[in-house]
Design a protein around this motif. Structure first.
Motif: not given
Length: 81
Positions: A33-56
């Motif tokens: 997770a990190h803010p945009l370079e030009d906007n501290l109030f907008e962040w982008h994130f990535t998250v990996r799906g949980s193991p042993s779920t359909e999102f794995e």
């Protein structure tokens, strides 16, 4: 990112977000997770799906839009994938 030059660091939301950006600077295998370079109030994130779920095997991307009153008001979280 030099947010100190752009934002008033005496504002509680700015102080808090700068600290959180520092704490989350190094991504992990499960998330980033990190803010945009030009906007501290907008962040982008990535998250990996949980193991042993359909999102794995998924990698999910989203945006976090933070209000000026953060942390007293909650952010908007938008999942993009």
């Amino acid at each position: 990112m030099d947010f100190q030059a752009k934002y008033n660091t005496k504002i509680p939301a700015v102080k808090r977000l700068m600290r959180e950006a520092q704490e989350l600077q190094e991504p992990t295998e499960d998330y980033s997770a990190h803010p945009l370079e030009d906007n501290l109030f907008e962040w982008h994130f990535t998250v990996r799906g949980s193991p042993s779920t359909e999102f794995e095997d998924g990698l999910y991307h989203g945006r976090i839009i933070l209000p000026n009153q953060y942390p007293m008001k909650p952010p908007n979280i938008i999942l993009l994938t």
